[in-house]
Scaffold this active site. Structure first.
Site, PDB file in Angstrom:
ATOM      1  CB  CYS A 108      -0.844   0.125   1.050  1.00  0.00           C
ATOM      2  SG  CYS A 108      -0.276  -0.705   2.713  1.00  0.00           S
ATOM      3  CG  ASN A 306      -2.472   1.337   5.322  1.00  0.00           C
ATOM      4  OD1 ASN A 306      -3.089   1.756   6.353  1.00  0.00           O
ATOM      5  ND2 ASN A 306      -2.028  -0.179   5.367  1.00  0.00           N
ATOM      6  N   PRO A 307      -5.187   1.477   3.039  1.00  0.00           N
ATOM      7  CG  PRO A 307      -5.537   0.503   1.054  1.00  0.00           C
ATOM      8  CD  PRO A 307      -4.355   1.127   1.923  1.00  0.00           C
ATOM      9  CB  CYS A 308      -6.303  -1.728   6.873  1.00  0.00           C
ATOM     10  SG  CYS A 308      -7.037  -2.923   5.646  1.00  0.00           S
ATOM     11  CD  GLU A 310      -2.404  -1.166   8.312  1.00  0.00           C
ATOM     12  OE1 GLU A 310      -1.922  -1.723   7.471  1.00  0.00           O
ATOM     13  OE2 GLU A 310      -3.832  -0.763   8.337  1.00  0.00           O
ATOM     14  N   GLY A 454      -5.254 -10.076   7.036  1.00  0.00           N
ATOM     15  CA  GLY A 454      -6.538 -10.913   6.483  1.00  0.00           C
ATOM     16  C   GLY A 454      -5.937 -12.110   6.027  1.00  0.00           C
TER      17      GLY A 454
END
Length: 816
Positions: A108, A306-308, A310, A454
């Protein structure tokens, strides 16, 4: 097997066959789809071959630093062993690309979007190339001008940031990232004038499907929202203070105007909380907490994640991720901290070597990656570690383990970076970093973060990140709709260790397939139920405390979701956000089970689960268009912001909080009601009742008719007060609605404002209750009869004894 020396510890080297045998069929199914490469003859590698490919490719980097062949060989073996033993794994892009024909990139990246058409579409081009290569992306969209702001070149008006976000979303929907759709994050500051438009941008499931969204809030906003919620909130654009905007759109989505909105900080926070409660978005990010720990202040403020969520990054920086699997470090009832230190040290070297091999399709990303040498070493398997240690996740002992394991990783990672700086040199941008003032020589600008893990946690059959297990048995589906059935192996092992017979085990498995939890099986030993808790067995505060414990030992941030049951209230979500801010977290995400049609994690056997490949907008928007509905009333559209009052009423089911919002002429428009600590038992009926009341009000039904139909309904648990009786939940709502319209001058009533406020001193009527048996001989819950199974004082389960409901936890009695 031969013995090989790894660091200062001797371990037996693992054969490839033994490595391959470790992986379950679920893991292999996922790995074949994502990570295991196929050669030109069509042969697909096995896990051991993948680890050897990655280890060899990254170990050869050592030759660039004048290390001899023997050193490189030993490093390669170290890299292989920590992966083969499932102690550590790099992120998915490294597993897939390292040593293959595909250039090595990070998972990411954050890209900038400046306030010009050139920047907007240049970034879109860069984003397309990076997504094609396999990277997820993060964007801050608050540099773009608000809707209806003048544009110089076109001599027109801007359509606002959200309209361009939709363009990005459509473009990303057509790009495949090595077999998977791209994950992306869009963030906007709470002081941007279009913030209301952004908060509501994912109101309908399926909108902006290729984006997660989060609102960046400041300490100033959180203080105002919690300490002075009735004060006007002002946004800022180009140094000018202004009120937030309501954006006016035609049915086709085209913007034709804006209106300034009078909205307080408390109301704006309520909007954010309401939509998070509705379907989990937006999340919330605490921007000032980011800047306080910015390792590179010389590059400017941090703008996005980033997308999540963190990894907080500067534009063009990346997240080079990897995770240690804590579950394999359990040795009896303790943690092997010596081995944990060695694995941490080896992982830091491996991830630092990844940077030397980076080759992004956008040159600025490669350049900054090598100047900052940022890595994000995190963990997974924390919940499974606690299962093996016999420690409850939401306990003081659980918090202590979190602090210690992450503290050891943090300390070892920073020590290793200092050693690598002496061996290989400091990172080039160190003069722009906080380490310049500290006079520390570091190889990496930052070292630790906790990603969601994930797919890699699926690969290692362990719990994800710092999260508690979602359930003891569940079905996970990936982005292509493939399902994976899971039963927690540590729980299953414990059942056999305790010598439960097969009939009991079968009954337990039946329960966890339905509910995911064993907490209702009160005949099981208490220590078993205390140890094997799952996400929805704990409060929002429990989730936040664990996140905060890890955050104290993490350079960057943590991907963590507060998982709520479907019955969770608006107030539960609000408290989750507020506690995360007060406890020093850098972000917070919530999800209420069942609040979306499409879910990644699901209870049950996998039947009737909506696939991730379905179009959620179709699921939401399809209408029956029944012939009998022609000519019938439709409800008015809800405005963006409404004003109202919240009333607190004591009932036989606990405190009932009733909010009545008014329309533009001061008449009731909608009603919400939530129960206090025992809300989970009757909240769904209360919510359903309020939805129908609101629908009736919006459709033009007379308020007096609604009150007349609800007032006087009697339930099994009436509450007597000095001023009268609250007969039931519908009766309470009707009386408050009656008082609300009376005080606004719309209706005459005998009830006074003081009557509502006086419902504090209860004289409860004893009610005889008898347990009934259903058709199959199973005992029915007290809730089946409308009786409260939860204590109104502490929320614990009530018991029935001698015809009276009482709480053994706090001493409450219905009959005293």
């Amino acid at each position: 097997m031969k013995n090989g020396k790894i660091g200062s510890k001797k371990v037996s080297r693992m054969s490839d066959d033994k490595v391959n045998a470790y992986f379950s069929e679920n893991a292999l199914k996922m790995m074949r789809k994502r990570y295991l490469t196929i050669d030109e003859k069509g042969n697909q590698e096995m896990p051991a071959q993948m680890f050897r490919r990655v280890a060899h490719y990254l170990a050869t980097v050592e030759k660039n630093y004048k290390h001899d062949d023997e050193f490189v060989k030993n490093i390669e073996q170290d890299f292989f062993e920590i992966m083969a033993r499932r102690e550590y794994t790099p992120a998915g892009r490294t597993l897939t690309n390292a040593g293959s024909a595909t250039p090595l990139i990070a998972n990411c990246i954050v890209l900038p979007i400046h306030d010009s058409m050139d920047s907007i579409f240049q970034t879109l081009k860069d984003a397309a190339l990076l997504q094609q290569a396999g990277s997820g992306l993060g964007f801050a969209i608050d540099e773009m001008r608000p809707a209806m702001t003048k544009t110089v070149k076109s001599r027109g008006n801007s359509s606002g940031p959200v309209s361009f976000l939709k363009i990005y979303n459509e473009a990303f929907g057509t790009i495949k990232q090595q077999g998977r759709h791209g994950a992306n994050m869009a963030m906007m500051s709470v002081d941007h004038p279009d913030i209301l438009d952004f908060i509501r941008s994912k109101e309908t499931e399926g909108e902006l499907r290729n984006f997660n969204i989060s609102v960046k809030v400041t300490d100033e906003f959180m203080r105002q929202a919690t300490e002075a919620p009735d004060t006007q909130w002002y946004c800022v654009w180009k140094g000018e203070k202004m009120k937030p905007h309501k954006i006016l759109r035609h049915p086709n989505g085209a913007v034709y105007g804006v209106e300034e909105i009078n909205i307080t900080a408390g109301q704006l926070f309520e909007e954010l909380v309401n939509y998070a409660w509705l379907n989990g978005e937006p999340g919330i990010a605490f921007e000032d907490a980011w800047q306080r720990t910015n390792p590179l202040p010389g590059l400017g403020p941090l703008r996005a994640t980033n997308p999540c969520g963190e990894q907080v990054l500067h534009p063009y920086d990346n997240c080079n991720l990897g995770s240690i699997n804590l579950a394999v470090f359990a040795k009896g009832r303790s943690v092997d901290y010596d081995r944990l230190r060695f694995v941490t040290k080896t992982a830091v070297r491996l991830m630092d070597n990844v940077i030397d091999r980076f080759d992004f399709p956008v040159p600025q990303v490669t350049e900054l990656a090598k100047k900052n040498r940022r890595i994000g070493l995190g963990i997974m398997g924390f919940a499974d570690l606690l299962y093996q240690l016999g420690i409850r996740y939401n306990s003081e002992a659980g918090l202590a383990v979190a602090e210690k394991v992450m503290g050891v990783i943090q300390e070892t990672a920073h020590k290793t970076s200092r050693e690598l700086a002496r061996e290989k040199g400091v990172f080039p941008n160190i003069s722009l970093s906080v380490f310049k003032k500290k006079r520390l020589k570091m190889r990496n600008a930052a070292l630790t973060t906790v990603a969601p893990t994930g797919s890699i946690s699926m690969m290692l059959d362990t719990s994800s990140g710092v999260e508690p297990n979602f359930a003891l048995a569940y079905v996970k589906q990936d982005k292509d709709g493939l399902q994976y059935q899971y039963l927690n192996r540590h729980f299953e092992k414990e059942l056999h260790r305790r010598h439960f017979d097969e009939k009991v085990i079968a009954r337990i498995k039946e329960e966890i397939l339905k509910t995911g939890s064993i907490q209702a099986l009160t005949d099981l030993p208490k220590d078993l139920r205390d140890t094997f808790v799952v996400a929805m067995d704990m409060s929002g505060e429990d989730h936040v405390k664990i996140q905060a414990a890890f955050q104290r030992h993490v350079d960057n941030s943590i991907s963590k979701t507060i998982n709520f049951p479907n019955s969770a209230t608006y107030e539960d979500v609000r408290q989750g956000f507020v506690q995360a801010w007060k406890f020093g977290c850098k972000s917070c995400t919530v999800y209420r089970d069942g609040s979306r049609n499409i879910q990644i994690l699901n209870l049950g056997t996998g039947e009737n689960i909506v696939s991730t490949t379905e179009a959620p907008t179709k699921l939401v928007k399809e209408k029956a268009n029944l012939e009998i509905d022609k000519g019938k009333l439709s409800p008015r559209v809800r405005p963006v912001v409404m004003n109202g009052k919240t009333y607190k009423v004591k009932t036989g089911y606990g405190n009932l909080y009733i909010t009545v919002n008014n329309d533009e002429v001061g008449a009731p428009f909608e009603v919400f009601a939530t129960l206090g600590k025992t809300g989970g038992f009757f909240q769904e009926q209360t919510e359903g009742l309020c939805r129908l009341i609101s629908l009736s009000l919006r459709a033009g039904i007379k308020v007096e008719e609604i009150i007349d139909h609800l007032k006087g309904i009697r339930g099994p648990m009436p509450t007597f007060t000095e001023k009268g009786t609250i007969l039931s939940l519908p009766d309470a709502i009707a009386k408050v609605l009656e008082e609300h319209v009376k005080t606004n001058g719309h209706m005459k009533t005998d009830m006074t404002v003081q009557e509502i406020d006086s419902l504090k001193k209860e004289v409860l009527e004893p009610v005889a209750v008898h347990t009934a048996v259903g058709e199959e001989g199973t005992a029915r819950s007290m809730a089946d009869y409308g009786l409260m199974p939860g204590c109104p004082e502490c929320g614990e389960a009530l018991t029935l004894s001698e015809g009276c409901l009482s709480c053994k936890h706090c001493g409450y009695s219905r009959c005293s």
